[in-house]
Design a protein around this motif. Structure first.
Motif, PDB file in Angstrom:
ATOM      1  N   ASP A 126       0.803  -1.222   0.000  1.00 38.80           N
ATOM      2  CA  ASP A 126       0.000   0.000   0.000  1.00 38.80           C
ATOM      3  C   ASP A 126       0.837   1.275   0.000  1.00 38.80           C
ATOM      4  O   ASP A 126       0.281   2.374   0.096  1.00 38.80           O
ATOM      5  N   GLU A 127       2.130   1.140  -0.096  1.00 39.12           N
ATOM      6  CA  GLU A 127       3.012   2.306  -0.066  1.00 39.12           C
ATOM      7  C   GLU A 127       3.175   2.870  -1.480  1.00 39.12           C
ATOM      8  O   GLU A 127       3.688   2.202  -2.384  1.00 39.12           O
ATOM      9  N   PRO A 128       2.725   4.108  -1.737  1.00 43.43           N
ATOM     10  CA  PRO A 128       2.795   4.687  -3.092  1.00 43.43           C
ATOM     11  C   PRO A 128       4.207   4.691  -3.678  1.00 43.43           C
ATOM     12  O   PRO A 128       4.387   4.405  -4.866  1.00 43.43           O
ATOM     13  N   MET A 129       5.199   5.008  -2.859  1.00 47.47           N
ATOM     14  CA  MET A 129       6.569   5.026  -3.365  1.00 47.47           C
ATOM     15  C   MET A 129       7.004   3.638  -3.817  1.00 47.47           C
ATOM     16  O   MET A 129       7.665   3.482  -4.851  1.00 47.47           O
ATOM     17  N   PHE A 130       6.589   2.627  -3.070  1.00 49.18           N
ATOM     18  CA  PHE A 130       6.928   1.253  -3.449  1.00 49.18           C
ATOM     19  C   PHE A 130       6.232   0.867  -4.748  1.00 49.18           C
ATOM     20  O   PHE A 130       6.828   0.226  -5.626  1.00 49.18           O
ATOM     21  N   GLN A 131       4.958   1.233  -4.890  1.00 49.28           N
ATOM     22  CA  GLN A 131       4.231   0.913  -6.110  1.00 49.28           C
ATOM     23  C   GLN A 131       4.879   1.549  -7.336  1.00 49.28           C
ATOM     24  O   GLN A 131       5.006   0.915  -8.398  1.00 49.28           O
ATOM     25  N   ALA A 132       5.308   2.790  -7.185  1.00 46.33           N
ATOM     26  CA  ALA A 132       5.979   3.465  -8.299  1.00 46.33           C
ATOM     27  C   ALA A 132       7.298   2.764  -8.637  1.00 46.33           C
ATOM     28  O   ALA A 132       7.639   2.566  -9.816  1.00 46.33           O
ATOM     29  N   ALA A 133       8.043   2.372  -7.606  1.00 43.27           N
ATOM     30  CA  ALA A 133       9.313   1.677  -7.834  1.00 43.27           C
ATOM     31  C   ALA A 133       9.083   0.325  -8.505  1.00 43.27           C
ATOM     32  O   ALA A 133       9.853  -0.078  -9.385  1.00 43.27           O
ATOM     33  N   ALA A 134       8.016  -0.378  -8.110  1.00 41.20           N
ATOM     34  CA  ALA A 134       7.717  -1.677  -8.711  1.00 41.20           C
ATOM     35  C   ALA A 134       7.378  -1.532 -10.196  1.00 41.20           C
ATOM     36  O   ALA A 134       7.792  -2.358 -11.024  1.00 41.20           O
ATOM     37  N   LEU A 135       6.635  -0.485 -10.548  1.00 44.39           N
ATOM     38  CA  LEU A 135       6.332  -0.248 -11.958  1.00 44.39           C
ATOM     39  C   LEU A 135       7.590   0.051 -12.751  1.00 44.39           C
ATOM     40  O   LEU A 135       7.748  -0.387 -13.894  1.00 44.39           O
ATOM     41  N   THR A 136       8.505   0.789 -12.139  1.00 40.57           N
ATOM     42  CA  THR A 136       9.772   1.090 -12.809  1.00 40.57           C
ATOM     43  C   THR A 136      10.570  -0.183 -13.060  1.00 40.57           C
ATOM     44  O   THR A 136      11.129  -0.385 -14.144  1.00 40.57           O
ATOM     45  N   VAL A 137      10.606  -1.059 -12.064  1.00 41.96           N
ATOM     46  CA  VAL A 137      11.318  -2.331 -12.210  1.00 41.96           C
ATOM     47  C   VAL A 137      10.698  -3.155 -13.333  1.00 41.96           C
ATOM     48  O   VAL A 137      11.408  -3.737 -14.165  1.00 41.96           O
ATOM     49  N   SER A 138       9.369  -3.205 -13.375  1.00 43.13           N
ATOM     50  CA  SER A 138       8.691  -3.954 -14.436  1.00 43.13           C
ATOM     51  C   SER A 138       9.056  -3.413 -15.809  1.00 43.13           C
ATOM     52  O   SER A 138       9.240  -4.179 -16.761  1.00 43.13           O
ATOM     53  N   GLY A 139       9.174  -2.089 -15.906  1.00 48.54           N
ATOM     54  CA  GLY A 139       9.536  -1.485 -17.184  1.00 48.54           C
ATOM     55  C   GLY A 139      10.901  -1.926 -17.673  1.00 48.54           C
ATOM     56  O   GLY A 139      11.117  -2.104 -18.881  1.00 48.54           O
ATOM     57  N   TYR A 140      11.829  -2.120 -16.742  1.00 50.44           N
ATOM     58  CA  TYR A 140      13.188  -2.534 -17.122  1.00 50.44           C
ATOM     59  C   TYR A 140      13.305  -4.034 -17.376  1.00 50.44           C
ATOM     60  O   TYR A 140      14.173  -4.485 -18.120  1.00 50.44           O
TER      61      TYR A 140
ATOM     62  N   ALA B 198       7.994 -12.608 -13.773  1.00 50.92           N
ATOM     63  CA  ALA B 198       7.684 -12.240 -12.384  1.00 50.92           C
ATOM     64  C   ALA B 198       7.204 -10.794 -12.320  1.00 50.92           C
ATOM     65  O   ALA B 198       7.586  -9.959 -13.137  1.00 50.92           O
ATOM     66  N   SER B 199       6.367 -10.496 -11.336  1.00 45.46           N
ATOM     67  CA  SER B 199       5.855  -9.140 -11.169  1.00 45.46           C
ATOM     68  C   SER B 199       6.937  -8.222 -10.633  1.00 45.46           C
ATOM     69  O   SER B 199       7.866  -8.649  -9.953  1.00 45.46           O
ATOM     70  N   GLY B 200       6.783  -6.933 -10.931  1.00 45.83           N
ATOM     71  CA  GLY B 200       7.777  -5.956 -10.498  1.00 45.83           C
ATOM     72  C   GLY B 200       7.871  -5.842  -8.993  1.00 45.83           C
ATOM     73  O   GLY B 200       8.975  -5.662  -8.447  1.00 45.83           O
ATOM     74  N   ASP B 201       6.719  -5.938  -8.298  1.00 42.74           N
ATOM     75  CA  ASP B 201       6.768  -5.806  -6.838  1.00 42.74           C
ATOM     76  C   ASP B 201       7.520  -6.968  -6.201  1.00 42.74           C
ATOM     77  O   ASP B 201       8.317  -6.776  -5.277  1.00 42.74           O
ATOM     78  N   TYR B 202       7.304  -8.185  -6.702  1.00 45.82           N
ATOM     79  CA  TYR B 202       8.011  -9.346  -6.165  1.00 45.82           C
ATOM     80  C   TYR B 202       9.511  -9.249  -6.447  1.00 45.82           C
ATOM     81  O   TYR B 202      10.345  -9.516  -5.585  1.00 45.82           O
ATOM     82  N   LEU B 203       9.875  -8.843  -7.663  1.00 46.53           N
ATOM     83  CA  LEU B 203      11.292  -8.713  -8.012  1.00 46.53           C
ATOM     84  C   LEU B 203      11.988  -7.685  -7.130  1.00 46.53           C
ATOM     85  O   LEU B 203      13.100  -7.917  -6.633  1.00 46.53           O
ATOM     86  N   LEU B 204      11.344  -6.548  -6.931  1.00 44.58           N
ATOM     87  CA  LEU B 204      11.937  -5.497  -6.111  1.00 44.58           C
ATOM     88  C   LEU B 204      12.128  -5.966  -4.679  1.00 44.58           C
ATOM     89  O   LEU B 204      13.199  -5.772  -4.078  1.00 44.58           O
ATOM     90  N   CYS B 205      11.108  -6.620  -4.120  1.00 48.74           N
ATOM     91  CA  CYS B 205      11.202  -7.083  -2.734  1.00 48.74           C
ATOM     92  C   CYS B 205      12.220  -8.210  -2.589  1.00 48.74           C
ATOM     93  O   CYS B 205      12.938  -8.283  -1.582  1.00 48.74           O
ATOM     94  N   LEU B 206      12.284  -9.073  -3.580  1.00 48.20           N
ATOM     95  CA  LEU B 206      13.270 -10.150  -3.560  1.00 48.20           C
ATOM     96  C   LEU B 206      14.681  -9.574  -3.528  1.00 48.20           C
ATOM     97  O   LEU B 206      15.548 -10.029  -2.768  1.00 48.20           O
ATOM     98  N   PHE B 207      14.911  -8.549  -4.318  1.00 46.79           N
ATOM     99  CA  PHE B 207      16.227  -7.913  -4.370  1.00 46.79           C
ATOM    100  C   PHE B 207      16.575  -7.249  -3.035  1.00 46.79           C
ATOM    101  O   PHE B 207      17.673  -7.431  -2.497  1.00 46.79           O
TER     102      PHE B 207
END
Length: 589
Positions: free
Chosen positions: A159-173, A183-192
């Protein structure tokens, strides 16, 4: 930013800072001590609380707080039979080999299990075979823990807006990168983020940092489970009511469907994973994000979960959170079911969640037949006894008094933790419907739901800290175990016996990082149930090490050839049976 997301960020920040501080402190304590013995065993000087809680926390891994709750939620009360043997684990695992293993390790100056076996038989070959098998199965264990860490963080920060934006950025790359783009961007970001956090403090602090963080995490786990038990029982109306509700429930169905909607916009419209669709008195939950293409009135075939219990459908239709989400969709969606896949154990049967389901046409044995339950009662204690991560801890306690008191402490700890989890997630079956779409998220999602219902959403961060602590306490142990086996048993023992401490230190850090990175890459697309990896790795290590290690400690006539035959024979049988089960059922059995 709401209270829950604030708590999530605060919890993660506190944890990260705490483990880094413990790593720094342990690094200072280690200054001036022999590197290998200190880095991989903490100089064998841990007392009751440190030894008991690091032993308990290492076993209470992501499987305890992610995989096990997913199975309780999916199958109900019968999982008490599945886990009952774990209560006896300390009596067997610590009592059977603890004292003798500690004595042998001190006498041979061994810091790894392969080194104990190799020293016992004066055989480098035994050492090498044990090392290779240990690294193989422990790596599967690592994959499970990394998956759990990524899942927990993605829920914690969702639910954190900054995290959601970062996850979308990761998905874009990552969209154009094969394998990773699945894999979804949010899972990849959190895994990292999770991987970096754990690897850094393991590399810097070594075994002492791992033990000290295990003590902290063991206390957090215990407190988190008790809090979640209180919240869950209160909101469901007590254990008696929860059992009566479960008795009336029938399992959900997985369906393939086409969604219809009057969508005439010139932009794509997304229905997120987990959204509820209420159509003609039925309740469906979206298994994957659904895309209504621009100016289209129907989708391609999509996967949904259909609830089948009338009282559950009524409760879902009155849920304010679901109704708010429905209003946000702003459009009436009609579901056209194309294909239905019934629940494999007891489809359309009431009472499935309070009994061990009997035979059916699709599964002649049913779920958790009595013989299977008995085998698990034997499997967990003996399987855990053979886990190298446990054995390493048995090499690090101070004296016999420490061992005796620790057996009692860990037994009580496990009894409270595991029985409470069974009660919590049977209640969760009622409080949180439709989690079959992503069962390993049941624990963090339930924590968020019960704290929101109680009007204290900020407590969610504290509750989710329990599974996060469990995963971290296992990952750090397994990372250190794998790196110690490679550095000590392969490099120092076979390739460079005269290597300097500086070289060993640098190599230990490098191997830890490489193993962690490789695990992250391979767990980008993990299996649906985290517990599949846990059971495969546990069974493999048990088949490989239990008998050879036990006999090497207590049978004078045991020899190196017998140890190798035992390890390879057990491993071969495990792989054959696993492959046979997959061949027969097209899934791990």
């Amino acid at each position: 930013m709401n209270q829950a997301s604030n708590a999530a960020l605060l919890t993660f920040a506190i944890y990260t800072v705490a483990v880094l501080l413990l790593a720094i402190l342990s690094n200072r304590v280690a200054q001036g001590k022999e590197f290998i013995g200190e880095y991989f065993l903490g100089s064998r000087g841990f007392g009751v609380w440190a030894f008991a809680l690091t032993f308990a926390a290492t076993n209470a891994s992501g499987g305890t707080f992610m995989g096990f709750p997913a199975l309780i939620y999916t199958h109900g009360w019968s999982l008490a039979l599945w886990i009952a043997g774990y209560m006896a684990l300390p009596l067997l695992s610590m009592g059977l080999i603890g004292k003798r293993l500690n004595q042998v390790a001190r006498r041979t100056n061994a810091v790894t299990i392969p080194e104990v076996l190799g020293g016992r038989f004066s055989s480098p070959t035994v050492n090498l075979v044990a090392t290779l098998l240990l690294v193989l199965f422990m790596f599967f264990y690592l994959l499970a823990q990394f998956k759990a860490g990524g899942k927990i963080l993605s829920t914690l920060l969702s639910d954190e807006p900054m995290f959601q934006a970062a996850a979308l950025t990761v998905s874009g790359y990552t969209d154009q990168i094969p394998w990773i783009n699945r894999a979804s961007g949010d899972y990849l970001l959190c895994l990292f983020v999770f991987a970096v956090s754990v690897i850094v403090y393991v590399v810097y602090g070594g075994f002492r940092a791992v033990v000290w963080t295990d003590v902290m995490q063991g206390l957090v786990m215990f407190g988190g489970v008790i809090l979640l038990l209180i919240f869950s029982l209160h909101q469901v109306g007590g254990l008696d009511r929860a059992t009566r509700e479960l008795a009336k429930m029938t399992p959900p169905e997985k369906v393939t469907a086409v969604l219809h909607c009057q969508h005439r916009d010139d932009t794509d419209w997304l229905i997120p994973k987990g959204a509820w669709i209420l159509d003609q008195g039925q309740a469906f939950r979206v298994s994957d994000t659904v895309v209504f293409a621009a100016n289209r009135q129907q989708t391609e075939q999509v996967r949904l979960l259909r609830i089948t219990t009338p009282s559950e459908i009524e409760r879902i239709s009155q849920d304010t959170l679901i109704l708010d989400q429905q209003a946000a969709l702003r459009q009436a969606v009609r579901v056209e079911v194309v294909e239905t896949t019934p629940y494999v154990y007891g489809a359309d049967q009431e009472g499935v969640y309070i009994t061990a389901t009997g035979p059916s046409a699709s599964n002649p044995l049913g779920f958790l037949a009595l013989g299977t339950a008995i085998s698990f009662f034997i499997f967990w204690p003996f399987g855990a006894t053979a886990q190298p991560a446990n054995m390493v801890r048995l090499m690090a306690f101070r004296n016999s008094r420490t061992l005796r008191y620790s057996i009692v402490t860990v037994t009580v700890y496990y009894a409270v933790i595991y029985f409470s989890l069974i009660v919590i997630f049977c209640c969760g079956r009622i409080l949180l419907p439709g989690m079959e779409i992503d069962p390993d998220r049941t624990m963090p999602d339930l924590a968020a739901r019960v704290t929101s219902n109680a009007g204290v959403p900020w407590v969610a961060g504290l509750l989710v800290a329990a599974p996060f602590a469990a995963v971290m306490s296992s990952v750090d142990s397994f990372l250190l175990l794998v790196s110690s086996s490679i550095v000590r048993d392969i490099y120092q023992r076979r390739l460079s016996p005269q290597a300097s401490e500086r070289t060993l230190k640098r190599l230990s850090h490098l191997v830890t990082v490489i193993v962690g990175v490789l695990a992250v890459v391979l767990v980008v697309n993990p299996p649906t149930y985290l517990q599949d990896l846990i059971v495969f790795a546990t069974a493999g290590l048990a088949a490989c090490f239990l008998i050879p290690v036990t006999l090497s400690l207590y049978w004078p006539r045991m020899n190196g050839a017998g140890a190798i035959a035992g390890m390879l024979g057990g491993t071969g049988m495990h792989l054959v049976l696993t492959g046979w089960g997959y061949w027969e059922h097209q899934e791990f059995q």
